[in-house]
Every structure is written in C-alpha cells, then in structure tokens.
Design a protein around this motif. Structure first.
Motif, mmCIF file in Angstrom:
data_model
loop_
_atom_site.group_PDB
_atom_site.id
_atom_site.type_symbol
_atom_site.label_atom_id
_atom_site.label_comp_id
_atom_site.label_asym_id
_atom_site.label_seq_id
_atom_site.Cartn_x
_atom_site.Cartn_y
_atom_site.Cartn_z
ATOM 1 N N ILE A 1 3.437 47.284 55.968
ATOM 2 C CA ILE A 1 3.865 47.306 54.753
ATOM 3 C C ILE A 1 4.778 46.031 54.291
ATOM 4 O O ILE A 1 4.386 45.586 53.186
ATOM 5 C CB ILE A 1 5.185 48.497 54.641
ATOM 6 N N ARG A 2 5.422 45.377 55.287
ATOM 7 C CA ARG A 2 6.189 44.198 54.991
ATOM 8 C C ARG A 2 5.201 43.247 54.514
ATOM 9 O O ARG A 2 5.291 42.347 53.737
ATOM 10 C CB ARG A 2 6.970 43.499 56.284
ATOM 11 N N ARG A 3 3.924 43.334 55.406
ATOM 12 C CA ARG A 3 2.910 42.198 55.180
ATOM 13 C C ARG A 3 2.438 42.378 53.506
ATOM 14 O O ARG A 3 2.214 41.353 52.847
ATOM 15 C CB ARG A 3 1.789 42.258 56.071
ATOM 16 N N ARG B 1 4.188 59.508 43.482
ATOM 17 C CA ARG B 1 5.355 58.631 43.399
ATOM 18 C C ARG B 1 5.058 57.266 42.800
ATOM 19 O O ARG B 1 3.957 56.718 42.742
ATOM 20 C CB ARG B 1 5.995 58.109 44.772
ATOM 21 N N ASN B 2 6.006 56.954 41.685
ATOM 22 C CA ASN B 2 5.635 55.659 40.737
ATOM 23 C C ASN B 2 6.450 54.650 41.154
ATOM 24 O O ASN B 2 7.907 54.866 40.998
ATOM 25 C CB ASN B 2 5.739 56.162 39.260
ATOM 26 N N ALA B 3 6.072 53.615 41.964
ATOM 27 C CA ALA B 3 7.193 52.330 42.546
ATOM 28 C C ALA B 3 7.318 51.241 41.524
ATOM 29 O O ALA B 3 7.856 50.433 41.668
ATOM 30 C CB ALA B 3 6.767 52.097 43.861
ATOM 31 N N GLY B 4 6.569 51.282 40.553
ATOM 32 C CA GLY B 4 6.483 50.192 39.687
ATOM 33 C C GLY B 4 5.177 49.169 40.056
ATOM 34 O O GLY B 4 4.398 48.729 39.278
ATOM 35 N N PHE B 5 5.313 49.173 41.349
ATOM 36 C CA PHE B 5 4.264 48.189 42.244
ATOM 37 C C PHE B 5 3.087 48.860 42.629
ATOM 38 O O PHE B 5 2.050 48.277 43.055
ATOM 39 C CB PHE B 5 4.869 47.082 43.051
ATOM 40 N N TYR C 1 2.309 40.628 47.558
ATOM 41 C CA TYR C 1 2.768 41.015 46.133
ATOM 42 C C TYR C 1 4.030 40.476 45.658
ATOM 43 O O TYR C 1 4.289 40.940 44.586
ATOM 44 C CB TYR C 1 2.405 42.558 45.894
ATOM 45 N N GLY C 2 4.559 39.959 46.433
ATOM 46 C CA GLY C 2 6.160 39.473 46.212
ATOM 47 C C GLY C 2 7.094 40.497 45.888
ATOM 48 O O GLY C 2 7.726 40.239 44.862
ATOM 49 N N ILE C 3 7.118 41.498 46.614
ATOM 50 C CA ILE C 3 7.744 42.632 46.451
ATOM 51 C C ILE C 3 9.215 42.326 47.205
ATOM 52 O O ILE C 3 9.238 42.278 48.308
ATOM 53 C CB ILE C 3 7.074 43.914 46.909
ATOM 54 N N ASN C 4 10.035 42.258 46.489
ATOM 55 C CA ASN C 4 11.517 41.805 47.209
ATOM 56 C C ASN C 4 12.375 43.160 47.475
ATOM 57 O O ASN C 4 13.460 43.343 47.049
ATOM 58 C CB ASN C 4 12.247 41.002 46.420
ATOM 59 N N GLU C 5 11.877 44.214 48.329
ATOM 60 C CA GLU C 5 12.267 45.277 48.653
ATOM 61 C C GLU C 5 12.458 45.339 50.143
ATOM 62 O O GLU C 5 11.216 44.844 50.810
ATOM 63 C CB GLU C 5 11.896 46.585 47.813
ATOM 64 N N LYS C 6 13.241 46.284 50.869
ATOM 65 C CA LYS C 6 12.957 46.701 52.243
ATOM 66 C C LYS C 6 12.218 48.002 52.348
ATOM 67 O O LYS C 6 12.287 49.119 51.759
ATOM 68 C CB LYS C 6 14.494 46.888 52.828
ATOM 69 N N PRO C 7 11.062 47.838 52.864
ATOM 70 C CA PRO C 7 10.024 48.933 53.136
ATOM 71 C C PRO C 7 10.719 49.979 53.940
ATOM 72 O O PRO C 7 11.595 49.893 54.655
ATOM 73 C CB PRO C 7 8.901 48.392 53.805
#
Length: 431
Positions: free
Chosen positions: A264-266, A49-53, A271-277
C-alpha cells in the motif's frame, strides 16, 4: 439527501468518474455479456468506501438484511427485479417460503423481513415465513413498530421437501446467513430452489475466495477502461488458520499485515497520497465473533493476540482455530452532519435497486461503521443510478456519483457470481 463530501474528490476518483461516464455504453455492454455467462446471486448488498483517491467494496453480503433502510421510492424497481429473478429460476412460481434469521425479537430486523415479504407479494407470490428456531412450535404473530404485523411459522420437513403446514413452496429464500452451520433440514431438498445456495452460508463461505474473484473482475474491468485496477480493488492477504490460543500462530497474520502495508505504501507513493496506510484484520468467514481490527503497524497485532487468548480462556474449550484475512484499509471521506458515512448498495438479480448511507458519529474514517450506534439515511437509486449526466464536471453531480457506486457494487456482485461458481460443491469438474 446527499452528504457533504469533506474532500474535493480530486485526482484519481474524478478521473475515474469521467472515464466511467465516457465509457457507459461499453461498460453496460460488458456487464450484459458477463451476465450471459454467469448467474448473479439472488440478492446482494455491498459496502463501499470512498477515499477520494480510491473507490472500492470492502464487504459483499449474500444474505442482506436492512431492506427497511431503503426508501419507499425503491419499491417499484425492487419488485421489477424480483419478478425478473423469479421468472429465471421458477417461471411457474406460486409460493415462496422466506426463512429469516432466528432473532425474531429484534423488531428492527423483522421490519426488514416484512419489507422483503412485501416486495415478493407485489411480485405476485404467496409469501409465508418459516423459522429454523426449534423453540417455535406454533405460529407466532409479531407486531412491528410501524404498525405492521407478520406471522412466523414452524417449518415442516418431509423426506423430500421443506414447507409449512398446508404450504408447499417451489422456492425457498434464506435471509439467514447460517453462520452457526448448515441445518440438516435444509439439505437434500427435492425439486425446490434454495436461494442463496448452502455454500454461500457464513459457516463455509470465505472472504478470501470472494476478494480473489473480485480481483479477477477488477482486472478485466480495468483493462476495458485502460486504468489501474488498484483504484477499485482493495488488496488482501489470506493468513490461513490461526489458533486463538497460540501466540506463535499469529506470526502469519503479522507477516501478512506487514507485507500488505508495504504494498500500500508503494501505491500511495505512486499516486502522491500523503496519508499513513492501514489494514483491517478480520475473520475470513462470517462465523467468528472476533470483529475486525484496524492496524497501521504489524506490532499492533500483539493486542489482538492478547484479546484472542482472553476469548479462548473464556470459551474454556482449549485451542480454537479460525481463518484470518488481512485487507487493505480504505478510508471513507464522506460525511453527513459531521458523522463519517459510507454508501451501501442493494441489488436483486443483476439490478441495482437502492441503497443508503451508513453513518456513525463515534467512528473514524479508518474504522468499521457497521457497529452499534450506526444510523442509516436512504438513497433512491431508482432514478439517480440510471440517469447519470455525462459531461457534468466530475464530483459535481450526485447521479454521477451514485452511478459510480452502482458500477462498483455490480462488480462485487459479479465477483460473488464467480465465487459461488468456483466453490459450488456440486459443480462438475472437467480435466
């Protein structure tokens, strides 16, 4: 064909790609040294899986089907890899017995079997197909959609060996995951190589063991590159045995999901990822038919509780227990023609030989794409995997991205090697 990438793949993945390309000689040497100490699985496929981050494996299959989804361009590399694998195991090999799954009426699957037969015939082996299906008592010819035809024969077991009528193989290759259990016919074989080994079968293999081994491999690789292993490693939590008819026993799964979501939230915050884990809850072995469930809040597992009670009632056999695993969800932001896509990489021995994109128009970026309705677009890794282009802007080169896929897939394959060594019931234990 390369899918359109919805994200620009900025940040960690581009940084990781640049670091991997800069470190190619060190990486390839590292793999060579690892394979001096460990034996790769005979063949492997890895869902990535490629999430970009983040770029991470989410499933590693040691009985890969779907060889018919790979392009014809992969055949020379697959044949070469098959030759290398057979030479290491049985240099004088002449006969190979290929045992497929029992769903011989599935023409799509049997086309996969025909492709495997062709690969090993081109590698210089006499290949015949034997079935574990007790209903097949004489040879059966099966016509395939592409015009090919294959013949499946009943197995013949003697006291010490397994073969077919007038066919005594030195090597037996399973393309059957044995999720329903290990048949006695495959046990206690004398001087025959059974690949993969029985303890790789779906009824005894545990995903938690694999991802524990993968975590070890990812940490070693990350240390080599001076990076955070989380960028290539999906975190997980093993929940142990869960009673399908007992609501209280699901509390361990809820607690595991809640704790993992917190981790995962931490990481997302770091990394400044603004998504809901999210996490994925699934059976720890390949034997369960319960599938998987995407969870963004542990409370959602109440639905799983109801589903499992329903399944238990349908079974009518009282309480049923299976091991459960909670895995970090890795979204996929690759698309082809507006359909969500994920790469699947195929390997034989220690070599990447090809792959394809699994595409599903009716699934979301956080869902399992290995489901009815999936389509497959082949990728020829034979050139692109081996010819990356260092110096090219990250994200701009398909060969570079494919090389990245190949590196992560080989890490998962190496983890499978660690796993099989650690779980081998015949391995000697030293104090």
């Amino acid at each position: 064909m390369v899918p359109h990438l919805v994200t620009a793949l900025n940040g960690p993945i581009n940084e990781l790609e640049a670091r991997v390309l800069e470190s190619m000689p060190a990486i390839e040497r590292w793999f060579r040294l690892e394979w001096m100490e460990h034996t790769p699985p005979f063949y492997t496929s890895v869902d990535i899986r490629n999430a970009g981050f983040k770029l991470a494996p989410v499933e590693t299959n040691l009985f890969p089907g779907g060889w018919n989804n790979l392009t014809e361009d992969m055949l020379p590399l697959a044949v070469q890899a098959a030759m290398a694998a057979i030479e290491k195991i049985c240099p004088e090999a002449k006969n190979l017995l290929l045992i497929p799954g029992q769903d011989t009426r599935n023409s799509f699957y049997m086309t996969n079997v025909a492709r495997l037969r062709r690969i090993f015939m081109l590698a210089g082996l006499n290949v015949r197909l034997g079935t574990l299906d007790p209903a097949i008592t004489e040879s059966v010819s099966i016509d395939l959609p592409d015009g090919d035809q294959i013949t499946v024969e009943p197995l013949v077991r003697t006291e010490r060996r397994l073969g077919l009528k007038n066919f005594d193989p030195c090597t037996i290759l399973l393309n059957n995951e044995l999720s329903a259990g290990i048949p006695g016919m495959l046990e206690d074989l004398h001087e025959q190589y059974l690949l993969p080994p029985l303890h790789a079968g779906g009824s005894v293999r545990r995903k938690a063991n694999h991802f524990q081994s993968y975590e070890e491999v990812a940490k070693k690789f990350a240390k080599l590159l001076g990076m955070d292993p989380w960028l290539i490693n999906p975190m997980y939590a093993s929940c142990g045995d869960v009673d399908v008819g007992e609501g209280a026993s699901l509390e361990a799964v809820k607690a595991g999901a809640d704790a993992l979501l917190g981790k995962i939230r931490r990481k997302y915050k770091e990394y400044g990822i603004n998504e809901k884990p999210f996490v994925v809850v699934k059976a720890d072995s390949g034997a369960s038919g319960l599938g998987s469930m995407t969870v963004r809040d542990a409370k959602e597992l109440d639905a799983l509780d109801r589903r499992r009670r329903d399944l238990s009632a349908l079974a009518g056999s009282g309480p049923q227990v299976c091991r459960m695993l909670v895995q970090e969800g890795v979204p996929t932001y690759e698309r082809m023609n507006d359909a969500v896509a994920e790469p699947v990489v195929y390997m034989m021995d220690r070599y990447v030989v090809g792959g394809f994109y699994r595409i599903h128009a009716d699934r979301g970026v956080d869902e399992n794409l290995n489901a009815p309705g999936a389509r497959f677009v082949p990728l020829a890794f034979a050139q692109s995997h081996h010819l990356p282009r260092p110096g090219v802007k990250p994200g701009a080169s398909a060969p570079n991205r494919f090389y990245m896929y190949g590196v992560v897939a080989r890490l998962a394959m190496l983890a499978a090697s660690y796993e099989l060594e650690a779980t081998d019931p015949d391995a000697e234990v030293y104090d």
